[in-house]
Motif scaffolding. Structure first.
Motif, mmCIF file in Angstrom:
data_model
loop_
_atom_site.group_PDB
_atom_site.id
_atom_site.type_symbol
_atom_site.label_atom_id
_atom_site.label_comp_id
_atom_site.label_asym_id
_atom_site.label_seq_id
_atom_site.Cartn_x
_atom_site.Cartn_y
_atom_site.Cartn_z
ATOM 1 N N VAL A 139 0.855 -1.188 0.000
ATOM 2 C CA VAL A 139 0.000 0.000 0.000
ATOM 3 C C VAL A 139 0.888 1.234 0.000
ATOM 4 O O VAL A 139 1.846 1.328 0.767
ATOM 5 C CB VAL A 139 -0.928 0.028 1.235
ATOM 6 N N LEU A 140 0.557 2.170 -0.875
ATOM 7 C CA LEU A 140 1.230 3.464 -0.887
ATOM 8 C C LEU A 140 0.156 4.538 -0.754
ATOM 9 O O LEU A 140 -0.765 4.607 -1.572
ATOM 10 C CB LEU A 140 2.009 3.656 -2.187
ATOM 11 N N LEU A 141 0.256 5.342 0.292
ATOM 12 C CA LEU A 141 -0.694 6.427 0.518
ATOM 13 C C LEU A 141 -0.067 7.747 0.078
ATOM 14 O O LEU A 141 1.037 8.080 0.500
ATOM 15 C CB LEU A 141 -1.079 6.514 1.996
ATOM 16 N N ILE A 142 -0.779 8.478 -0.762
ATOM 17 C CA ILE A 142 -0.344 9.788 -1.209
ATOM 18 C C ILE A 142 -1.274 10.829 -0.602
ATOM 19 O O ILE A 142 -2.496 10.773 -0.787
ATOM 20 C CB ILE A 142 -0.382 9.909 -2.743
ATOM 21 N N LEU A 143 -0.724 11.782 0.141
ATOM 22 C CA LEU A 143 -1.519 12.822 0.783
ATOM 23 C C LEU A 143 -1.486 14.071 -0.088
ATOM 24 O O LEU A 143 -0.425 14.614 -0.388
ATOM 25 C CB LEU A 143 -0.974 13.134 2.172
ATOM 26 N N VAL A 144 -2.679 14.521 -0.470
ATOM 27 C CA VAL A 144 -2.836 15.646 -1.395
ATOM 28 C C VAL A 144 -3.720 16.697 -0.747
ATOM 29 O O VAL A 144 -4.779 16.377 -0.210
ATOM 30 C CB VAL A 144 -3.474 15.179 -2.724
ATOM 31 N N SER A 145 -3.287 17.952 -0.786
ATOM 32 C CA SER A 145 -4.117 19.054 -0.290
ATOM 33 C C SER A 145 -4.697 19.819 -1.473
ATOM 34 O O SER A 145 -3.968 20.182 -2.410
ATOM 35 C CB SER A 145 -3.312 20.004 0.587
#
Length: 219
Positions: A139-145
């Motif tokens: 799993v790779l989580l990408i945090l985007v604002s």
């Protein structure tokens, strides 16, 4: 010249894959969070660490569901509030989930992963490869604002300052949950923004800032 051609071909492949995002990539319905998981907050703090070794096997759906809920899920549905606070309640942070079969957007209110792009983009979404000898994290989580959600601010610089705070809070939620749940993760602050904009079809107001590989620890 050969390097340029190879880069252009790779970019075209990424874009073509993204265009067929939802052809046969189904949404993933998440499970209700298990609020009775063992462990205490103090134990989680005692185990808090950045992991560079991990197991490559897939996360169980319950673990993935709990991870996302802890990161930025809905804990007060009656008032539509989240597990992570945000400046002015902008709720600007989105979590994109990269799995071997594709990239998804975490819809916290529907408790579902919405398909965005079919294909394995875990290696091209980030600039930093796994540690030597380690597989791609399951799993790779990408945090985007999305700074457009700061509707009470007019200055983009001020929006970005608030966005970084909000992203940091979600990142720490991920880290603390992983410590409590015996999962391996570490925080990285240099995802490949250009590639991610192509894969995820991000707008000019959406900024990828942090990524978290998540896996079971290596035994």
């Amino acid at each position: 010249m050969k390097h340029v051609s190879t880069f252009m071909i790779a970019t075209a492949v990424v874009a073509a894959c993204a265009l067929h995002a939802q052809d046969d990539l189904a949404p993933i319905t998440l499970k209700a969070p298990n609020l009775n998981r063992p462990g205490t907050l103090m134990q989680a703090f005692s185990k808090r660490a950045s992991a560079n070794e991990y197991d490559g096997r897939a996360l169980e759906l319950q673990d993935l569901s709990d991870l996302l809920w802890a990161a930025n899920g809905v804990n007060r549905p009656d008032v539509k509030k989240r597990t992570a606070p945000s400046a002015m309640n902008a709720q600007d942070v989105d979590i994109y989930v990269f799995l071997p079969e594709g990239a998804y957007l975490y819809d916290a209110f529907a408790s579902v992963l919405k398909p965005i792009a079919k294909g394995d983009f875990r290696a091209v979404a980030v600039k930093q490869p796994p540690p030597q000898g380690m597989p791609q994290p399951p799993v790779l989580l990408i945090l985007v604002s999305d700074i457009s959600r700061f509707t009470r601010l007019n200055d983009d610089a001020a929006k970005l300052i608030n966005a970084r705070f909000d992203i940091g809070i979600v990142s720490e939620n991920i880290a603390m949950f992983c410590a409590a749940a015996d999962l391996a993760t570490h925080t990285r602050v240099a995802p490949d923004a250009a590639k991610l904009k192509e894969i995820l079809k991000l707008s000019d107001t959406q900024y990828p800032m942090i990524d978290h590989p998540v896996a079971y620890p290596k035994k």
